[in-house]
Each structure stands twice: as C-alpha cells, then as structure tokens.
Motif scaffolding. Structure first.
Motif, PDB file in Angstrom:
ATOM      1  N   VAL A 103      -4.617   8.797   3.272  1.00  0.00           N
ATOM      2  CA  VAL A 103      -3.277   8.727   3.441  1.00  0.00           C
ATOM      3  C   VAL A 103      -2.612   9.981   4.504  1.00  0.00           C
ATOM      4  O   VAL A 103      -2.084   9.686   5.504  1.00  0.00           O
ATOM      5  N   LEU A 104      -3.235  11.088   4.414  1.00  0.00           N
ATOM      6  CA  LEU A 104      -2.858  12.338   5.103  1.00  0.00           C
ATOM      7  C   LEU A 104      -3.572  12.047   6.575  1.00  0.00           C
ATOM      8  O   LEU A 104      -2.838  12.195   7.344  1.00  0.00           O
ATOM      9  N   ILE A 105      -4.813  11.636   6.705  1.00  0.00           N
ATOM     10  CA  ILE A 105      -5.407  11.523   7.874  1.00  0.00           C
ATOM     11  C   ILE A 105      -4.686  10.224   8.678  1.00  0.00           C
ATOM     12  O   ILE A 105      -4.337  10.468   9.830  1.00  0.00           O
ATOM     13  N   GLN A 106      -4.113   9.178   8.198  1.00  0.00           N
ATOM     14  CA  GLN A 106      -3.323   8.436   8.855  1.00  0.00           C
ATOM     15  C   GLN A 106      -1.935   8.892   9.333  1.00  0.00           C
ATOM     16  O   GLN A 106      -1.441   8.708  10.189  1.00  0.00           O
ATOM     17  N   TYR A 107      -1.523   9.675   8.441  1.00  0.00           N
ATOM     18  CA  TYR A 107      -0.233  10.446   8.789  1.00  0.00           C
ATOM     19  C   TYR A 107      -0.380  11.386  10.056  1.00  0.00           C
ATOM     20  O   TYR A 107       0.193  11.535  10.970  1.00  0.00           O
ATOM     21  N   GLN A 142     -12.229  -1.297   7.880  1.00  0.00           N
ATOM     22  CA  GLN A 142     -13.145  -1.904   7.006  1.00  0.00           C
ATOM     23  C   GLN A 142     -13.133  -1.689   5.549  1.00  0.00           C
ATOM     24  O   GLN A 142     -13.850  -1.961   4.848  1.00  0.00           O
ATOM     25  N   THR A 143     -12.113  -0.761   5.505  1.00  0.00           N
ATOM     26  CA  THR A 143     -11.796  -0.382   3.920  1.00  0.00           C
ATOM     27  C   THR A 143     -10.924  -1.018   3.268  1.00  0.00           C
ATOM     28  O   THR A 143      -9.512  -0.891   3.462  1.00  0.00           O
ATOM     29  N   ILE A 178       4.161   5.193   6.549  1.00  0.00           N
ATOM     30  CA  ILE A 178       3.064   5.685   7.588  1.00  0.00           C
ATOM     31  C   ILE A 178       2.448   4.465   8.048  1.00  0.00           C
ATOM     32  O   ILE A 178       1.889   3.620   7.130  1.00  0.00           O
ATOM     33  N   ASP A 179       2.158   4.601   9.428  1.00  0.00           N
ATOM     34  CA  ASP A 179       1.434   3.509  10.040  1.00  0.00           C
ATOM     35  C   ASP A 179      -0.160   3.426   9.704  1.00  0.00           C
ATOM     36  O   ASP A 179      -0.858   4.429   9.597  1.00  0.00           O
ATOM     37  N   GLN A 180      -0.751   2.238   9.265  1.00  0.00           N
ATOM     38  CA  GLN A 180      -2.308   2.040   8.993  1.00  0.00           C
ATOM     39  C   GLN A 180      -2.922   2.045  10.298  1.00  0.00           C
ATOM     40  O   GLN A 180      -2.485   1.464  11.405  1.00  0.00           O
ATOM     41  N   PRO A 188       0.777  -1.308  -0.017  1.00  0.00           N
ATOM     42  CA  PRO A 188       0.047  -0.100  -0.001  1.00  0.00           C
ATOM     43  C   PRO A 188       0.852   1.295   0.037  1.00  0.00           C
ATOM     44  O   PRO A 188       1.995   1.257   0.303  1.00  0.00           O
ATOM     45  N   VAL A 189       0.184   2.321  -0.205  1.00  0.00           N
ATOM     46  CA  VAL A 189       0.860   3.655  -0.376  1.00  0.00           C
ATOM     47  C   VAL A 189       1.581   4.013   0.863  1.00  0.00           C
ATOM     48  O   VAL A 189       2.643   4.653   1.071  1.00  0.00           O
ATOM     49  N   GLU A 190       0.796   3.812   2.062  1.00  0.00           N
ATOM     50  CA  GLU A 190       1.205   3.951   3.501  1.00  0.00           C
ATOM     51  C   GLU A 190       2.453   3.277   3.562  1.00  0.00           C
ATOM     52  O   GLU A 190       3.486   3.973   4.230  1.00  0.00           O
TER      53      GLU A 190
END
Length: 394
Positions: free
Chosen positions: A331-335, A373-374, A149-151, A142-144
């Motif tokens: 992605v930004l939210i997870q960052y 769940q995504t 970046i942690d999921q 994944p991009v993360e």
C-alpha cells in the motif's frame, strides 16, 4: 517536542475528511493472537538474534462473516514495545476503538490519540490494519480504493538481506542471492572489523549497479570518531549506511553527515514525524517501516514530511513479517508510486517455515514482485486468506 507548523500542515493533509458513499459499520470485537512460527535459519544482527517470528496479530470482527486482520512486529530496541505492551494498549483503548465506524472516524481517532500512538506505534499498526482490512471487505473494495490510492502495475525489486551469520553461512546465502539475481543487497555489520571486511570483499569484484550494497550498523557506535575510523577501514563497496550511531542521537548524526561521503539511512532514529525536524536534504534517507511508524496513515504522514524536506525514502520491513505486513508495505509502495530507493521485506516462506497467508506474498527471482500479477491487490481489504490454525490465542 512541538511539531513545526509546516509538518502540522502535512499531518492535516493526510487526514482531510473526504466524502464517502460507504455506510457506517459497527465493530463487534477485537481479538489478539501470537504467531510463534520458527525461521528457516537464525537471523542475527548487532542488536538481536531471532529464531522465530514475534508478531502481534489482531482480528477486528464486524460480524461472523466479516473480519479483518492486522499485524505488527514490536521491537523493544526500536520503539520500546513488546507483545505485552501491545496487548495492554488494545485493552486500554478497547471501548473507544470500538466506536470507529468508517475511514473518517478512523482518521479522527488517529489525530485525537497522536501522543498515545507515538508511545505505542506497533500496537496501533496491527489495529489499524485489521480495521482497514475489515472495512475493505465490508465494502468489497481493496484497501487502496478505501484510501484513494491508485493501483500500480509495476514491478517492485526487493532487497536481499545478509545478517551477521558465521562466514560459511553468509557465503552460501550470498551465493544463493547472486544466483537468484538480486539487484539490491543489505548487509548487517557485526562490529568485528576483519569479519566485516571479509563480508564486503566478497562483493567488491561483483558486477553490481551503482546503488547495490548498503550497510546496516544497527547503532554500533557511540561516537562519530569511532564510526569514521571503522568505516575508513572497510572496502568502499557501499552507497549508504543505516543507523551508524545511537538511536535518535540527532546532534551526533548531523555531525557525522558533515564528515562522511555516503548517505545515511534513518530507522530507529525516525519513529514519528517530529523526528524529521532534524534533517534536510538528499543525504538522509528515511526507512519507512509501517510497523514502527504506527500503521499506514502515519507512514504516509512521514513519507509526505520527508518529501517536503528533500529526504529520500526506503520502504522497510522487520525480520519475520508475514504476508499481512508485506501487503501493508505494498500500500505504501503504491502511495509512493514505487519511487523509494530500495524495498525490504516480502520474504514469506523464504524465511518463515510457514506464512499466515494461504498464498504467501513473497518475492520471486531477482527479488521481484509484479504488482500487476499479485492477485490479492484486486481483492477486498488486504485480499489475504489467513491461516487461523497457525495462530496462538492470547
């Protein structure tokens, strides 16, 4: 304007070159597309009225089987860009962009072309997302993971957005959002005092949490006095106002902040890291829209700089974004570890008649999107299957 040394250090920290086990790849070509899909309803605010998506779509091909997809929403009143200027930026930089072979060389390209991206952030956003998607697919991550970046397994609550519609349309949509259980509402002001008062009075008796309603003026007023006089006549049912004055009118915005109790959200007034030098403290909130900031790397730059200056953030979105930009926002939210004060976007087919993803990435009841769940978050790259039949080749 030169970037102060403190912010330069933040820029460098984002682009630290990390050791990687991923082999280099070769970009064969870039293709560009339009996505002229109609909205389910006209969306209006004081700067524009939109009936369909106006998105710049880029495909980066590593080979016939591995392609990545990127998207941006160029807006002339935000960054001065259009679909045409985005196409020109890609064409003008095609040769050097094809020399990007991995995440390290991508970061180097961004650093070496800072000024050009400042002038064309939406154009580069679509290109960067296409490259990240392609790299992730090529390496089956994944991009993360590609960006270290942690999921997360949390739930993100997206905001309802009420545009400048006729009152009956506004009322019906407001009732729908209420029934759907939204916890956060963004209301676009019209500049018509009676109309705006009526729109806010509708929410004044509702049982809402403290940070429920925020306003978006879309640069309605030219002076601090005009802004204050108008806001003083509105019901005190909101906790923040976005872009009340003219874009990037830093002196006036600072003067307004000294005289107003509510928080001020910065959108058009922050399109690059340099703009943050004018603001400090929690009264200011930066709207982090990936498209207007020039992609994920640069959005992370701005997020880091905002944090260093004590500013809060919102993860924003443009009207008409498809699942590609929604995925970039995640992605930004997870960052940010889901620490933003509010989240915009993820409308998918709630607004678009058709979405580019075969399985649209969009909010459910209460505006919620459960990251755990995504399914696309566990897939390589951005994890989306794109409907190429909806795209219009350039």
């Amino acid at each position: 304007m030169a970037v102060p040394e403190g912010l330069h250090q933040i820029c460098r920290s984002v682009f630290v070159q990390i050791d990687t086990e991923y082999p280099l790849v070769h970009i064969l070509k870039f293709d560009k597309f339009n996505f002229p899909v109609p909205f389910r309803r006209v969306f209006r605010h004081s700067s524009a009225a939109r009936k369909q998506a106006e998105n710049f779509i880029v495909q980066a091909s590593l080979n016939q089987k591995t392609t990545g997809w990127g998207e941006s929403c160029p807006r002339e009143y935000v960054t001065g860009e259009s679909i045409s200027t985005c196409k020109k930026f890609l064409q003008d930089n095609l040769e050097s962009l094809q020399g990007i072979t991995d995440i390290v060389s991508l970061r180097t390209w961004i650093k070496n072309h800072e000024h050009e991206i400042d002038q064309n952030p939406s154009a580069f956003c679509a290109i960067e997302l296409a490259l990240l998607d392609a790299f992730g697919k090529h390496h089956s991550i994944p991009v993360e993971t590609l960006l270290s970046i942690d999921q997360l397994s949390e739930t993100t609550n997206y905001s309802a957005v009420l545009g400048n519609s006729p009152y009956l349309v506004y009322w019906l949509l407001a009732q729908r959002y209420r029934a759907y259980g939204f916890r956060s509402i963004k209301i676009k002001l019209s500049g018509n005092l009676n109309k705006d008062r009526r729109k806010l009075l509708l929410w004044q008796t509702a049982r809402l949490r403290k940070r429920a309603i925020r306003l978006d003026a879309n640069n309605l007023w030219k002076s601090v006095e005009d802004c204050l006089n108008y806001l003083q006549q509105l019901p005190k049912a909101y906790w923040a106002i976005e872009e009340p004055l003219q874009p990037r009118d830093f002196a006036e915005l600072i003067q307004l902040a000294e005289r107003i109790e509510t928080n001020i959200i910065l959108d058009e007034s922050v399109t690059q890291i340099n703009d943050l030098t004018h603001y400090r403290g929690e009264k200011w909130i930066v709207n982090l829209r990936v498209s207007k900031l020039g992609g994920i790397h640069r959005a992370i730059q701005v997020a880091q700089a905002a944090k260093s200056r004590g500013l809060n953030t919102i993860v924003g979105a443009h009207v008409g974004e498809t699942s590609i930009l929604t995925r970039a926002g995640i992605v930004l939210i997870q960052y940010l570890k889901n620490s933003q004060l509010a989240t915009e976007g993820a409308f998918g087919t709630h607004l678009l008649k058709k979405d580019l993803a075969t399985e649209p990435l969009q909010f459910a009841r209460e505006g919620q999107l459960r990251l755990s769940q995504t399914s696309c978050l566990a897939q390589p790259g951005l994890g989306l299957k794109v409907r190429t039949d909806l795209l219009k080749p350039d």
